[in-house]
Design a protein around this motif. Structure first.
Motif, short mmCIF file in Angstrom:
data_model
loop_
_atom_site.label_atom_id
_atom_site.label_comp_id
_atom_site.label_asym_id
_atom_site.label_seq_id
_atom_site.Cartn_x
_atom_site.Cartn_y
_atom_site.Cartn_z
N ASN A 9 0.85 -1.18 0.00
CA ASN A 9 0.00 0.00 0.00
C ASN A 9 0.90 1.24 0.00
O ASN A 9 1.63 1.48 0.94
CB ASN A 9 -0.87 -0.03 1.26
CG ASN A 9 -1.94 1.04 1.22
OD1 ASN A 9 -2.04 1.80 0.26
ND2 ASN A 9 -2.74 1.10 2.28
N ALA A 10 0.82 2.01 -1.08
CA ALA A 10 1.68 3.18 -1.18
C ALA A 10 1.24 4.31 -0.27
O ALA A 10 1.95 5.30 -0.13
CB ALA A 10 1.71 3.67 -2.63
N SER A 11 0.10 4.15 0.41
CA SER A 11 -0.35 5.24 1.27
C SER A 11 0.36 5.23 2.62
O SER A 11 0.29 6.17 3.38
CB SER A 11 -1.86 5.15 1.49
OG SER A 11 -2.16 3.92 2.11
N ASN A 12 1.06 4.12 2.93
CA ASN A 12 1.81 4.03 4.19
C ASN A 12 3.30 4.14 3.94
O ASN A 12 4.12 3.47 4.57
CB ASN A 12 1.51 2.69 4.88
CG ASN A 12 0.12 2.65 5.45
OD1 ASN A 12 -0.44 3.68 5.81
ND2 ASN A 12 -0.45 1.46 5.51
N ASP B 169 7.21 0.54 2.74
CA ASP B 169 5.89 0.60 3.39
C ASP B 169 6.02 0.21 4.86
O ASP B 169 7.13 0.11 5.38
CB ASP B 169 4.89 -0.29 2.64
CG ASP B 169 5.25 -1.76 2.72
OD1 ASP B 169 4.54 -2.58 2.11
OD2 ASP B 169 6.25 -2.11 3.37
N PRO C 149 2.77 8.75 7.49
CA PRO C 149 3.28 8.43 6.15
C PRO C 149 3.49 9.70 5.32
O PRO C 149 2.83 10.72 5.55
CB PRO C 149 2.18 7.57 5.53
CG PRO C 149 1.26 7.24 6.63
CD PRO C 149 1.40 8.25 7.67
N VAL D 6 3.38 11.93 1.84
CA VAL D 6 2.41 12.04 0.75
C VAL D 6 3.19 12.02 -0.55
O VAL D 6 4.01 12.90 -0.81
CB VAL D 6 1.59 13.35 0.88
CG1 VAL D 6 0.66 13.50 -0.29
CG2 VAL D 6 0.83 13.36 2.20
N ARG E 255 0.92 9.41 -8.15
CA ARG E 255 0.42 8.07 -7.81
C ARG E 255 0.73 7.11 -8.94
O ARG E 255 0.33 7.34 -10.08
CB ARG E 255 -1.10 8.12 -7.58
CG ARG E 255 -1.48 8.70 -6.25
CD ARG E 255 -0.87 7.91 -5.14
NE ARG E 255 -1.44 8.20 -3.84
CZ ARG E 255 -1.75 7.26 -2.98
NH1 ARG E 255 -1.58 6.01 -3.26
NH2 ARG E 255 -2.24 7.60 -1.81
#
Lengths: 298, 361
Positions: free
Chosen positions: A54-57, B232, B336, B338, B342
């Motif tokens: 998960n790239a959000s973490n 991650d 985390p 930003v 994406r």
């Protein structure tokens, strides 16, 4: 009663324990028939599997633990070599003189390889470790270690280049090259009576000075072989002395092809060393290379 | 000396009539009288006899190949066989004999350091943590850590040391639990192994050579070429953000652990300018205000440094474990970052820039 078991039972359905006389269940035999229902059990439960990425973490971390040294790659290389040394330090070694002769990369080449400003003293420490690793006896050298050391070897191994041995060709000629000042001579030597030709002419026509004639054939004269070989020389460049001395060196080299054992004698005669002296250039403020104009008080 | 003692023990008859082969080998150069007289002289003369005897014996010099510098038949001298025999022999004889237990094994402190729960006053005493410097060299700010004076040096209170060390362990594990970056520094010779091991256990960074001044205050210049990566919550690499990483500022540590603060005052000053807390081993001559969390101990003893670095490394390991457990439960302990562009993780496997992966739009 027909057996519902998928395997064939070769003896009684139950056996009797000899000690306590109790009935024991039948032992499964090694010989089995193929079962009618062919299936494989489900895979084992995976308690360690992680959720999908998960790239959000995300968080940023250094790519190497040597980040704050400023030279991470070279530091990591050094640490890995030290770890290898600790692992293999009990293996038998050979004395340094008997270890294989390896040309390690120079400091400049290593800096280009890692792309870091590595200190020369630091790189010498790496070389010390490599030299100790190289001393491990070749018969017990682990392949992993030789692979790790390969990165530090020069791309072109200067020790691997072997000079092509000069031989007498099928026409009985030996070839030698000699240079002096700005002259260059190509000399062919054959077994013969003692004839000498320089640029197609007799030596008396080419060199007016006796000194030049004698020095040109000094290699043969010093070894008492004037009447044993014929000389064919092609000389260019320079003046009479330079050309004569160039022929000396060329004849000496060609003679060593015929008789390699003459080398010490020729060295004592002064025919083996290439004289490196060249005409020195004139400098500003001097009249010639060294001569200065007369000193004036005012 | 050894020759003389053996001769005296044997008796007079040996002294007057030495063994025949010995005389014959020395007959040409040395006579018996001079040997006897030199036996009464200093060691220097005795050594010369040794050298004379050595010169008499013939030594076989192996033929060395001039190009490869190896002796002929180096691969055929049965060294591999002999080594295997030795290994087999060791395997058989190792269990034999008496076992001395427990005894101090120096390598265990580096390879298997103690846990924070194993901090005892006995351990600190055995690693010479209580030995301070000469009383005239002290820093009076350290008076609260000093137990007393013995033989002209200050003795550090080990209970105070233990308390401060446990606090430092808690700080290290707390920082790492929250996804922080810890830098272990130890620049004295011999401290490299324990510092590297501590960083490895804690998942942090190490430094065992001179700190380049400005690595924090002028980080872009000095550490600009050092690579970073995006991971991650499970420390898995997220590829495909190289372009973004190039634009990001250089990393700074969240906590610095220093084994010799006296030599690294520049690093500690830079940390104080950037609000980075520091932990350091404070000896009796070191200013305790240099670091945020002092550990009063002996910074000159390598064993003491190994114990402290090892214990802090283990605390870091516990912090990593705790962070990972929380992540497994879905609790991400850090904030985390930003990421501006994406990119799908599948396409990012090519490792190119984000624009390449997305394709023409």
């Amino acid at each position: 009663m027909t057996s519902k078991l998928p395997w064939r039972v070769t003896y009684r359905l139950s056996t009797q324990c000899p000690r306590c006389l109790s009935r024991l269940p039948p032992r499964r035999t090694l010989q089995t028939t193929t079962p009618k229902l062919a299936f494989t059990a489900a895979p084992p439960v995976d308690l360690e599997s992680l959720p999908p990425q998960n790239a959000s973490n995300a968080r940023i971390v250094p790519a190497s633990p040597s980040y704050f040294t400023g030279r991470p790659d070279s530091t990591d290389n050094y640490l890995s070599l030290l770890a290898l040394l600790r692992r293999y330090q009990t293996l038998p070694t050979v004395p340094p003189a008997q270890a294989p002769r390896i040309a390690w990369r120079t400091v400049t080449q290593y800096r280009l390889l890692v792309g870091e400003p590595v200190r020369a003293s630091k790189y010498h420490k790496i070389i010390e470790v490599l030299q100790r690793l190289n001393r491990i006896h070749p018969s017990v050298m682990p392949p992993e270690l030789s692979g790790a050391m390969q990165i530090y070897k020069r791309d072109v191994d200067p020790h691997a280049t072997v000079r092509k041995p000069l031989v007498v060709d099928e026409d009985g000629r030996a070839f030698g090259v000699g240079r002096r000042k700005s002259s260059s001579a190509k000399v062919y030597l054959v077994q013969g009576e003692g004839e000498v030709l320089v640029n197609g002419k007799s030596i008396n026509n080419v060199f007016g000075r006796i000194h030049d004639r004698e020095s040109a054939l000094w290699a043969l004269k010093a070894t008492n072989r004037m009447d044993k070989y014929n000389v064919w020389a092609l000389v260019t460049g320079g003046g009479s002395t330079g050309q004569a001395e160039a022929i000396t060196l060329g004849t000496a080299k060609a003679l060593m092809v015929f008789e390699p054992a003459l080398k010490p004698a020729l060295r004592r005669a002064g025919c083996v060393t290439r004289d490196p002296r060249r005409v020195e250039r004139k400098k500003p403020g001097h009249v010639k290379a060294r001569k200065m104009p007369a000193w004036v008080k005012r | 000396m050894i020759i003389r003692k053996a001769v005296i023990r044997q008796g007079c008859h040996t002294r007057t009539a030495p063994t025949r082969p010995w005389i014959r080998s020395l007959a040409t150069e040395v006579d018996v009288q001079s040997i006897e007289s030199s036996l009464d002289n200093s060691l220097k003369q005795t050594k010369s006899i040794e050298s004379q005897v050595q010169n008499e014996t013939t030594k076989l010099v192996p033929i060395i190949d001039s190009r490869t510098h190896s002796t002929l038949k180096l691969l055929e001298d049965k060294t591999a066989e002999k080594y295997k025999q030795l290994q087999r022999h060791k395997k058989l004889t190792n269990p034999l004999g008496s076992s001395i237990a427990p005894h101090y094994k120096p390598h265990l402190l580096v390879n298997h350091p103690p846990q924070p729960s194993e901090i005892t006053l006995e351990l600190l005493l055995a690693s010479q943590a209580h030995l301070g410097h000469r009383t005239s060299h002290w820093n009076p700010l350290n008076s609260r850590y000093i137990f007393g004076i013995r033989q002209g040096i200050h003795i550090i209170s080990l209970d105070v040391t233990a308390a401060h060390l446990r606090r430092a362990c808690r700080v290290v594990s707390g920082v790492i639990e929250r996804g922080g970056l810890v830098l272990f520094v130890g620049t004295r010779p011999g401290q490299d192994r324990c510092v590297v091991k501590a960083a490895q256990l804690a998942g942090g960074c190490h430094l065992f050579e001179r700190w380049t001044p400005g690595s924090i205050t002028n980080g872009h210049q000095i550490l600009g070429n050092c690579k970073t990566k995006i991971v991650d919550e499970f420390d898995r690499d997220i590829p495909g953000y190289d372009e973004e990483l190039r634009d990001r500022p250089v990393l700074k540590p969240d906590l610095v652990v220093c084994m010799n603060p006296l030599e690294n005052w520049v690093l500690l000053h830079e940390c104080s300018l950037n609000a980075i807390p520091t932990i350091g081993i404070i000896d009796t001559d070191v200013d305790p205000t240099l670091v945020t969390y002092p550990i009063p101990a002996n910074d000159d003893s390598l064993r003491c440094v190994q114990v402290i670095a090892g214990v802090l490394g283990r605390a870091g390991e516990e912090g990593q474990k705790s962070r990972r457990e929380k992540a497994m439960q879905g609790n991400v302990t850090y904030t985390p970052i930003v990421l501006s562009e994406r990119v799908s993780t599948k396409g990012a496997q090519t490792g190119g820039s984000a624009k390449d992966i997305r394709g023409p739009q």
